[in-house]
Design a protein around this motif. Structure first.
Motif, PDB file in Angstrom:
ATOM      1  N   ASP A  22     -17.006   1.137  -9.030  1.00  0.00           N
ATOM      2  CA  ASP A  22     -17.380  -0.069  -8.293  1.00  0.00           C
ATOM      3  C   ASP A  22     -16.846  -0.064  -6.860  1.00  0.00           C
ATOM      4  O   ASP A  22     -16.920  -1.059  -6.159  1.00  0.00           O
ATOM      5  N   GLY A  23     -16.294   1.078  -6.430  1.00  0.00           N
ATOM      6  CA  GLY A  23     -15.799   1.201  -5.072  1.00  0.00           C
ATOM      7  C   GLY A  23     -14.413   0.632  -4.837  1.00  0.00           C
ATOM      8  O   GLY A  23     -13.922   0.655  -3.716  1.00  0.00           O
ATOM      9  N   VAL A  24     -13.765   0.120  -5.875  1.00  0.00           N
ATOM     10  CA  VAL A  24     -12.438  -0.476  -5.743  1.00  0.00           C
ATOM     11  C   VAL A  24     -11.414   0.442  -6.416  1.00  0.00           C
ATOM     12  O   VAL A  24     -11.570   0.776  -7.588  1.00  0.00           O
ATOM     13  N   SER A  25     -10.394   0.839  -5.666  1.00  0.00           N
ATOM     14  CA  SER A  25      -9.312   1.619  -6.261  1.00  0.00           C
ATOM     15  C   SER A  25      -8.393   0.677  -7.011  1.00  0.00           C
ATOM     16  O   SER A  25      -8.045  -0.390  -6.521  1.00  0.00           O
ATOM     17  N   ARG A  26      -8.034   1.101  -8.197  1.00  0.00           N
ATOM     18  CA  ARG A  26      -7.121   0.317  -9.021  1.00  0.00           C
ATOM     19  C   ARG A  26      -5.938   1.202  -9.386  1.00  0.00           C
ATOM     20  O   ARG A  26      -6.016   2.420  -9.297  1.00  0.00           O
ATOM     21  N   TYR A  27      -4.871   0.564  -9.843  1.00  0.00           N
ATOM     22  CA  TYR A  27      -3.649   1.292 -10.153  1.00  0.00           C
ATOM     23  C   TYR A  27      -3.266   1.055 -11.592  1.00  0.00           C
ATOM     24  O   TYR A  27      -3.349  -0.051 -12.103  1.00  0.00           O
ATOM     25  N   ASP A  28      -2.856   2.140 -12.234  1.00  0.00           N
ATOM     26  CA  ASP A  28      -2.581   2.131 -13.657  1.00  0.00           C
ATOM     27  C   ASP A  28      -1.288   2.909 -13.887  1.00  0.00           C
ATOM     28  O   ASP A  28      -1.213   4.094 -13.547  1.00  0.00           O
ATOM     29  N   LEU A  29      -0.279   2.254 -14.439  1.00  0.00           N
ATOM     30  CA  LEU A  29       0.972   2.945 -14.739  1.00  0.00           C
ATOM     31  C   LEU A  29       0.739   4.020 -15.792  1.00  0.00           C
ATOM     32  O   LEU A  29       0.031   3.801 -16.770  1.00  0.00           O
ATOM     33  N   ARG A  30       1.335   5.167 -15.580  1.00  0.00           N
ATOM     34  CA  ARG A  30       1.254   6.224 -16.584  1.00  0.00           C
ATOM     35  C   ARG A  30       2.090   5.819 -17.784  1.00  0.00           C
ATOM     36  O   ARG A  30       3.151   5.224 -17.647  1.00  0.00           O
ATOM     37  N   LYS A  31       1.602   6.143 -18.933  1.00  0.00           N
ATOM     38  CA  LYS A  31       2.370   5.886 -20.154  1.00  0.00           C
ATOM     39  C   LYS A  31       3.546   6.850 -20.196  1.00  0.00           C
ATOM     40  O   LYS A  31       3.408   8.033 -19.899  1.00  0.00           O
ATOM     41  N   GLU A  32       4.700   6.340 -20.568  1.00  0.00           N
ATOM     42  CA  GLU A  32       5.886   7.191 -20.620  1.00  0.00           C
ATOM     43  C   GLU A  32       5.710   8.281 -21.662  1.00  0.00           C
ATOM     44  O   GLU A  32       5.249   8.031 -22.772  1.00  0.00           O
ATOM     45  N   GLY A  33       6.052   9.485 -21.272  1.00  0.00           N
ATOM     46  CA  GLY A  33       5.973  10.616 -22.179  1.00  0.00           C
ATOM     47  C   GLY A  33       4.578  11.200 -22.326  1.00  0.00           C
ATOM     48  O   GLY A  33       4.404  12.202 -22.998  1.00  0.00           O
ATOM     49  N   ALA A  34       3.592  10.585 -21.688  1.00  0.00           N
ATOM     50  CA  ALA A  34       2.217  11.090 -21.811  1.00  0.00           C
ATOM     51  C   ALA A  34       2.051  12.364 -20.996  1.00  0.00           C
ATOM     52  O   ALA A  34       2.501  12.440 -19.855  1.00  0.00           O
ATOM     53  N   LYS A  35       1.418  13.371 -21.604  1.00  0.00           N
ATOM     54  CA  LYS A  35       1.145  14.605 -20.888  1.00  0.00           C
ATOM     55  C   LYS A  35       0.013  14.406 -19.885  1.00  0.00           C
ATOM     56  O   LYS A  35      -0.058  15.075 -18.876  1.00  0.00           O
TER      57      LYS A  35
ATOM     58  N   ILE B 199       3.945   8.274 -11.090  1.00  0.00           N
ATOM     59  CA  ILE B 199       4.441   7.135 -11.848  1.00  0.00           C
ATOM     60  C   ILE B 199       3.262   6.241 -12.199  1.00  0.00           C
ATOM     61  O   ILE B 199       3.225   5.611 -13.244  1.00  0.00           O
ATOM     62  N   LEU B 200       2.282   6.219 -11.313  1.00  0.00           N
ATOM     63  CA  LEU B 200       1.047   5.502 -11.607  1.00  0.00           C
ATOM     64  C   LEU B 200      -0.119   6.322 -11.122  1.00  0.00           C
ATOM     65  O   LEU B 200       0.045   7.281 -10.358  1.00  0.00           O
ATOM     66  N   ASP B 201      -1.292   5.979 -11.595  1.00  0.00           N
ATOM     67  CA  ASP B 201      -2.516   6.678 -11.233  1.00  0.00           C
ATOM     68  C   ASP B 201      -3.434   5.743 -10.478  1.00  0.00           C
ATOM     69  O   ASP B 201      -3.568   4.564 -10.823  1.00  0.00           O
ATOM     70  N   LYS B 202      -4.072   6.292  -9.471  1.00  0.00           N
ATOM     71  CA  LYS B 202      -5.079   5.572  -8.703  1.00  0.00           C
ATOM     72  C   LYS B 202      -6.420   5.902  -9.359  1.00  0.00           C
ATOM     73  O   LYS B 202      -6.762   7.075  -9.518  1.00  0.00           O
ATOM     74  N   ILE B 203      -7.150   4.876  -9.770  1.00  0.00           N
ATOM     75  CA  ILE B 203      -8.398   5.098 -10.490  1.00  0.00           C
ATOM     76  C   ILE B 203      -9.523   4.284  -9.862  1.00  0.00           C
ATOM     77  O   ILE B 203      -9.282   3.299  -9.174  1.00  0.00           O
ATOM     78  N   ASN B 204     -10.746   4.735 -10.104  1.00  0.00           N
ATOM     79  CA  ASN B 204     -11.920   4.014  -9.629  1.00  0.00           C
ATOM     80  C   ASN B 204     -12.933   4.019 -10.767  1.00  0.00           C
ATOM     81  O   ASN B 204     -13.242   5.078 -11.308  1.00  0.00           O
ATOM     82  N   PHE B 205     -13.429   2.853 -11.108  1.00  0.00           N
ATOM     83  CA  PHE B 205     -14.376   2.738 -12.218  1.00  0.00           C
ATOM     84  C   PHE B 205     -15.821   2.700 -11.744  1.00  0.00           C
ATOM     85  O   PHE B 205     -16.700   2.189 -12.424  1.00  0.00           O
TER      86      PHE B 205
ATOM     87  N   TYR C  66       0.833  -1.211   0.000  1.00  0.00           N
ATOM     88  CA  TYR C  66       0.000   0.000   0.000  1.00  0.00           C
ATOM     89  C   TYR C  66       0.868   1.261   0.000  1.00  0.00           C
ATOM     90  O   TYR C  66       0.609   2.198  -0.762  1.00  0.00           O
ATOM     91  N   ARG C  67       1.873   1.304   0.851  1.00  0.00           N
ATOM     92  CA  ARG C  67       2.744   2.490   0.920  1.00  0.00           C
ATOM     93  C   ARG C  67       3.468   2.702  -0.411  1.00  0.00           C
ATOM     94  O   ARG C  67       3.603   3.836  -0.868  1.00  0.00           O
ATOM     95  N   THR C  68       3.915   1.622  -1.026  1.00  0.00           N
ATOM     96  CA  THR C  68       4.597   1.730  -2.321  1.00  0.00           C
ATOM     97  C   THR C  68       3.653   2.273  -3.380  1.00  0.00           C
ATOM     98  O   THR C  68       4.018   3.167  -4.155  1.00  0.00           O
ATOM     99  N   LEU C  69       2.430   1.758  -3.424  1.00  0.00           N
ATOM    100  CA  LEU C  69       1.452   2.235  -4.408  1.00  0.00           C
ATOM    101  C   LEU C  69       1.139   3.710  -4.188  1.00  0.00           C
ATOM    102  O   LEU C  69       1.038   4.483  -5.156  1.00  0.00           O
ATOM    103  N   GLU C  70       1.002   4.123  -2.938  1.00  0.00           N
ATOM    104  CA  GLU C  70       0.715   5.529  -2.649  1.00  0.00           C
ATOM    105  C   GLU C  70       1.890   6.418  -3.035  1.00  0.00           C
ATOM    106  O   GLU C  70       1.704   7.494  -3.602  1.00  0.00           O
ATOM    107  N   LEU C  71       3.118   5.968  -2.755  1.00  0.00           N
ATOM    108  CA  LEU C  71       4.303   6.737  -3.134  1.00  0.00           C
ATOM    109  C   LEU C  71       4.386   6.886  -4.650  1.00  0.00           C
ATOM    110  O   LEU C  71       4.592   7.982  -5.171  1.00  0.00           O
ATOM    111  N   LEU C  72       4.188   5.799  -5.370  1.00  0.00           N
ATOM    112  CA  LEU C  72       4.242   5.856  -6.837  1.00  0.00           C
ATOM    113  C   LEU C  72       3.132   6.738  -7.392  1.00  0.00           C
ATOM    114  O   LEU C  72       3.318   7.404  -8.417  1.00  0.00           O
ATOM    115  N   SER C  73       1.987   6.771  -6.711  1.00  0.00           N
ATOM    116  CA  SER C  73       0.899   7.673  -7.120  1.00  0.00           C
ATOM    117  C   SER C  73       1.291   9.126  -6.887  1.00  0.00           C
ATOM    118  O   SER C  73       1.070   9.978  -7.754  1.00  0.00           O
TER     119      SER C  73
END
Length: 148
Positions: free
Chosen positions: A79-92, A71-77, A60-67
């Protein structure tokens, strides 16, 4: 994958953090499952297979730090569940998603669909946009075909 891990290591070092073995195995799991939009629990279970002594709190701490470091994004679709998605390199910006309300499938849209909207918001509202997220909820082609 090694080049991407090196760039993540450099981003961590730039923010005065180290790429510890626990962080590295977490990053590797995220890279290996990049298209799966894993929850923290999903990441933990996959990391635990590779690094049995790791704890859930460390993941959890690693995911929060990367967010925090974008480096990654915390997303929710929705359904009440947070998911993690790596940012695409070079993406604005964060990429967009299509979420099927029938089967739960998630499809990514890589192109930035909101550049013109951003310009309008910045001009008309004197608001500097630094990022945006767009998620479409609907029914995927497969589920539509099954109904016909």
């Amino acid at each position: 994958m090694e080049n991407r891990i090196q760039r993540i290591k450099e981003a961590l070092q730039g923010a005065h953090y180290k790429l510890t073995p626990q962080r590295e195995v977490t990053v590797r799991v995220l890279l290996e499952n990049e298209r799966d939009h894993l929850s923290a629990e999903d990441v933990f279970l996959k990391v635990k297979d590779k690094y049995p002594e790791i704890g859930l709190a460390t993941v959890y701490r690693t995911l929060e730090l990367l967010s925090e470091l974008k480096i990654l994004d915390k997303i929710n679709f929705g359904d009440g569940v947070s998911r993690y998605d790596l940012r695409k390199e070079g993406a604005k910006h964060f990429h967009h998603h299509l979420v099927c309300m029938e089967c739960g499938a998630v499809e990514e849209i890589e192109e930035d669909l909101l550049e013109d909207v951003e310009k309008i918001v910045e001009k008309d509202h004197n608001f500097k946009v630094t990022d945006h997220r767009l998620t479409f909820h609907g029914i995927c082609g497969d589920c539509q075909s099954k109904k016909e």
